[in-house]
Design a protein around this motif. Structure first.
Motif, mmCIF file in Angstrom:
data_model
loop_
_atom_site.group_PDB
_atom_site.id
_atom_site.type_symbol
_atom_site.label_atom_id
_atom_site.label_comp_id
_atom_site.label_asym_id
_atom_site.label_seq_id
_atom_site.Cartn_x
_atom_site.Cartn_y
_atom_site.Cartn_z
ATOM 1 N N ILE A 103 -4.647 -42.372 6.437
ATOM 2 C CA ILE A 103 -3.889 -41.120 6.317
ATOM 3 C C ILE A 103 -3.572 -40.539 7.692
ATOM 4 O O ILE A 103 -2.462 -40.043 7.940
ATOM 5 N N ASN A 104 -4.533 -40.605 8.611
ATOM 6 C CA ASN A 104 -4.363 -40.004 9.951
ATOM 7 C C ASN A 104 -3.640 -40.919 10.936
ATOM 8 O O ASN A 104 -3.343 -40.504 12.056
ATOM 9 N N SER A 105 -3.377 -42.152 10.518
ATOM 10 C CA SER A 105 -2.752 -43.109 11.423
ATOM 11 C C SER A 105 -1.256 -42.799 11.595
ATOM 12 O O SER A 105 -0.582 -42.396 10.663
ATOM 13 N N SER A 106 -0.781 -43.010 12.835
ATOM 14 C CA SER A 106 0.652 -42.819 13.094
ATOM 15 C C SER A 106 1.440 -44.076 12.742
ATOM 16 O O SER A 106 2.654 -44.050 12.601
ATOM 17 N N ASN A 107 0.736 -45.211 12.598
ATOM 18 C CA ASN A 107 1.368 -46.476 12.234
ATOM 19 C C ASN A 107 1.559 -46.521 10.715
ATOM 20 O O ASN A 107 0.610 -46.610 9.961
ATOM 21 N N ARG A 108 2.792 -46.441 10.251
ATOM 22 C CA ARG A 108 3.068 -46.357 8.822
ATOM 23 C C ARG A 108 3.114 -47.745 8.184
ATOM 24 O O ARG A 108 2.555 -47.932 7.133
ATOM 25 N N GLY A 109 3.757 -48.717 8.735
ATOM 26 C CA GLY A 109 3.816 -50.104 8.252
ATOM 27 C C GLY A 109 3.570 -50.239 6.759
ATOM 28 O O GLY A 109 4.311 -49.739 5.931
ATOM 29 N N ASP A 110 2.445 -50.931 6.423
ATOM 30 C CA ASP A 110 2.088 -51.126 5.009
ATOM 31 C C ASP A 110 0.979 -50.161 4.591
ATOM 32 O O ASP A 110 0.161 -50.475 3.742
ATOM 33 N N SER A 111 0.983 -48.966 5.211
ATOM 34 C CA SER A 111 -0.099 -48.008 4.969
ATOM 35 C C SER A 111 -0.177 -47.558 3.504
ATOM 36 O O SER A 111 -1.259 -47.322 2.978
ATOM 37 N N VAL A 112 0.955 -47.452 2.824
ATOM 38 C CA VAL A 112 0.942 -47.011 1.422
ATOM 39 C C VAL A 112 0.220 -48.049 0.557
ATOM 40 O O VAL A 112 -0.619 -47.704 -0.287
ATOM 41 N N LYS A 113 0.531 -49.326 0.821
ATOM 42 C CA LYS A 113 -0.118 -50.404 0.065
ATOM 43 C C LYS A 113 -1.618 -50.418 0.326
ATOM 44 O O LYS A 113 -2.436 -50.508 -0.609
ATOM 45 N N ARG A 114 -2.017 -50.331 1.606
ATOM 46 C CA ARG A 114 -3.445 -50.333 1.958
ATOM 47 C C ARG A 114 -4.162 -49.104 1.396
ATOM 48 O O ARG A 114 -5.296 -49.178 0.950
ATOM 49 N N LEU A 115 -3.472 -47.968 1.407
ATOM 50 C CA LEU A 115 -4.049 -46.736 0.871
ATOM 51 C C LEU A 115 -4.308 -46.867 -0.634
ATOM 52 O O LEU A 115 -5.377 -46.492 -1.132
ATOM 53 N N LYS A 116 -3.346 -47.427 -1.367
ATOM 54 C CA LYS A 116 -3.512 -47.617 -2.815
ATOM 55 C C LYS A 116 -4.654 -48.581 -3.122
ATOM 56 O O LYS A 116 -5.442 -48.359 -4.045
#
Length: 198
Positions: A163-176
């Motif tokens: 959530i706090n990372s500035s790197n968005r990339g595949d962050s939604v997938k990893r977050l889910k």
């Protein structure tokens, strides 16, 4: 013979004494297997004196126990049948009387192996075997719980980093994925404590 007699007797029954025979190799220690020949100076222990009861006796007296009373002046010991045995009010901290089935054991692959190992560890009476099983499962359960707590903490930290990372990339997938794993662990922890509250 006793099975035939037991099937024809409708009342509760107990037979005790020296049967001069063993049911299996668990009742013999040392010497040849199940044969009563003595070899030299070898110490051989055989369980010849015992009690046999109808199933209804065991169901009626849940804490039934037998014990050996050593006779120092004789090569024969006395056996005692205690119908009261270890009742909870006499032994409130006896783990054998506090056995609780854990819901999570039904889905854990390790549980069957743990029970088999603990049960075969002691060739003694069923009380000792059950105590071994309870102790082994208790230790395994505690270790499993603390590992789950560590996994929960790790996933919570991982979610915060994503959530706090500035790197968005595949962050939604990893977050889910992380949230899904965390939800699963939360539900397991909830079941763990719900059973203890009951």
């Amino acid at each position: 013979m006793l099975q035939r007699v037991g099937a024809s007797v409708k009342e509760e029954w107990v037979v005790g004494g020296d049967f001069n025979a063993m049911l299996n190799d668990v009742e013999k220690e040392g010497g040849r297997r199940i044969v009563n020949n003595r070899e030299g100076d070898t110490l051989i222990k055989e369980r010849l004196d015992q009690f046999l009861t109808s199933i209804s006796i065991v169901e009626k007296y849940l804490f039934i126990a037998s014990s050996v009373i050593r006779q120092l002046q004789s090569d024969r010991d006395t056996i005692l049948l205690d119908l009261c045995g270890c009742k909870p009010r006499c032994h409130p901290h006896d783990n054998r009387l506090c056995f609780r089935y854990e819901e999570c054991w039904a889905i854990e692959r390790d549980v069957k192996r743990i029970i088999n190992n603990a049960w075969s560890k002691d060739a003694g009476n069923y009380g000792n075997k059950l105590e071994n099983v309870c102790e082994s499962l208790g230790n395994w359960q505690r270790n499993k719980y603390w590992k789950m707590k560590k996994d929960i903490h790790r996933l919570e930290e991982n979610i915060n980093k994503i959530i706090n990372s500035s790197n968005r990339g595949d962050s939604v997938k990893r977050l889910k994925e992380s949230q899904s794993k965390l939800d699963y662990l939360y539900s397991r922890e909830e079941r763990y404590w719900a059973q203890r509250l009951r």
